[in-house]
Design a protein around this motif. Structure first.
Motif, mmCIF file in Angstrom:
data_model
loop_
_atom_site.group_PDB
_atom_site.id
_atom_site.type_symbol
_atom_site.label_atom_id
_atom_site.label_comp_id
_atom_site.label_asym_id
_atom_site.label_seq_id
_atom_site.Cartn_x
_atom_site.Cartn_y
_atom_site.Cartn_z
ATOM 1 N N GLN A 191 0.819 -1.211 0.000
ATOM 2 C CA GLN A 191 0.000 0.000 0.000
ATOM 3 C C GLN A 191 0.852 1.261 0.000
ATOM 4 N N VAL A 192 1.922 1.272 0.775
ATOM 5 C CA VAL A 192 2.800 2.450 0.804
ATOM 6 C C VAL A 192 3.448 2.656 -0.562
ATOM 7 N N GLU A 193 3.898 1.582 -1.199
ATOM 8 C CA GLU A 193 4.504 1.708 -2.533
ATOM 9 C C GLU A 193 3.509 2.291 -3.531
ATOM 10 N N GLN A 194 2.264 1.808 -3.489
ATOM 11 C CA GLN A 194 1.236 2.319 -4.401
ATOM 12 C C GLN A 194 0.993 3.803 -4.169
ATOM 13 N N ARG A 195 0.924 4.187 -2.908
ATOM 14 C CA ARG A 195 0.638 5.587 -2.602
ATOM 15 C C ARG A 195 1.818 6.509 -2.897
ATOM 16 N N LEU A 196 3.017 5.997 -2.797
ATOM 17 C CA LEU A 196 4.184 6.808 -3.134
ATOM 18 C C LEU A 196 4.283 7.041 -4.642
ATOM 19 N N ARG A 197 3.742 6.114 -5.431
ATOM 20 C CA ARG A 197 3.780 6.268 -6.889
ATOM 21 C C ARG A 197 2.833 7.350 -7.375
ATOM 22 N N LYS A 198 1.726 7.542 -6.670
ATOM 23 C CA LYS A 198 0.736 8.517 -7.107
ATOM 24 C C LYS A 198 1.023 9.864 -6.451
ATOM 25 N N PRO A 199 1.253 10.883 -7.251
ATOM 26 C CA PRO A 199 1.532 12.199 -6.661
ATOM 27 C C PRO A 199 0.310 12.737 -5.917
ATOM 28 N N GLU A 200 0.577 13.389 -4.809
ATOM 29 C CA GLU A 200 -0.489 13.957 -3.995
ATOM 30 C C GLU A 200 -0.711 15.409 -4.377
ATOM 31 N N ARG A 201 -1.950 15.847 -4.209
ATOM 32 C CA ARG A 201 -2.253 17.258 -4.407
ATOM 33 C C ARG A 201 -1.709 18.033 -3.215
ATOM 34 N N LEU A 202 -1.292 19.247 -3.466
ATOM 35 C CA LEU A 202 -0.791 20.093 -2.389
ATOM 36 C C LEU A 202 -1.942 20.565 -1.512
ATOM 37 N N ASP A 203 -1.719 20.548 -0.230
ATOM 38 C CA ASP A 203 -2.654 21.137 0.711
ATOM 39 C C ASP A 203 -2.269 22.596 0.899
ATOM 40 N N GLU A 204 -3.222 23.377 1.329
ATOM 41 C CA GLU A 204 -2.990 24.799 1.546
ATOM 42 C C GLU A 204 -1.811 25.048 2.492
ATOM 43 N N CYS A 205 -1.688 24.217 3.523
ATOM 44 C CA CYS A 205 -0.615 24.411 4.510
ATOM 45 C C CYS A 205 0.774 24.146 3.920
ATOM 46 N N GLU A 206 0.840 23.541 2.748
ATOM 47 C CA GLU A 206 2.119 23.263 2.102
ATOM 48 C C GLU A 206 2.540 24.365 1.129
ATOM 49 N N VAL A 207 1.796 25.450 1.096
ATOM 50 C CA VAL A 207 2.096 26.560 0.193
ATOM 51 C C VAL A 207 2.346 27.809 1.036
#
Length: 131
Positions: free
Chosen positions: A50-66
């Motif tokens: 599951q971690v490998e699958q999730r690391l392959r898919k890029p995540e959308r940025l959250d507001e707190c990351e900008v």
């Protein structure tokens, strides 16, 4: 032009290498954790997969990351929050009506009471027995 192209390609390659290094480091520490905590093989495989699958898919940025968003005025930031949540809100009749009647009020609601959650596939949102 040629030097700009080479510079851009070099920067892209370095970004790619850094991202791969970060993923490799995360997987390495995960495997170590599973090993040190004597996690059964079947569970370790499921967790790793599951971690490998999730690391392959890029995540959308959250507001707190900008961090640049911190420089917005309160009003503009509320408007931005409203615009980013608007598509979901107007898909529900009551919020579509409310937005049509008083969009400024909906902006305040979005700023103070709406939190964006982005569950991933197989995430459990509700559990049996939750109230």
């Amino acid at each position: 032009f040629g030097s700009t192209l080479i510079s851009s390609l070099s920067a892209a390659m370095i970004d790619f290498q850094m991202a791969n290094k970060a993923k490799t480091s995360k997987m390495s520490s995960l495997r170590r954790y599973l090993r040190e905590n004597l996690v059964p093989q079947r569970m370790a495989v499921a967790v790793t997969k599951q971690v490998e699958q999730r690391l392959r898919k890029p995540e959308r940025l959250d507001e707190c990351e900008v961090p640049a968003l911190e420089y917005l005025s309160t009003t503009l930031r509320m408007q931005l929050q409203f615009e980013t949540t608007r598509p979901l809100l107007v898909s529900m009749p009551v919020f579509r009506l409310w937005t049509g009647l008083d969009s400024q009020c909906m902006q305040r609601v979005c700023a103070e009471a709406v939190q964006a959650l982005r569950p991933r596939p197989k995430d459990e949102i509700f559990f049996e027995g939750d109230r």
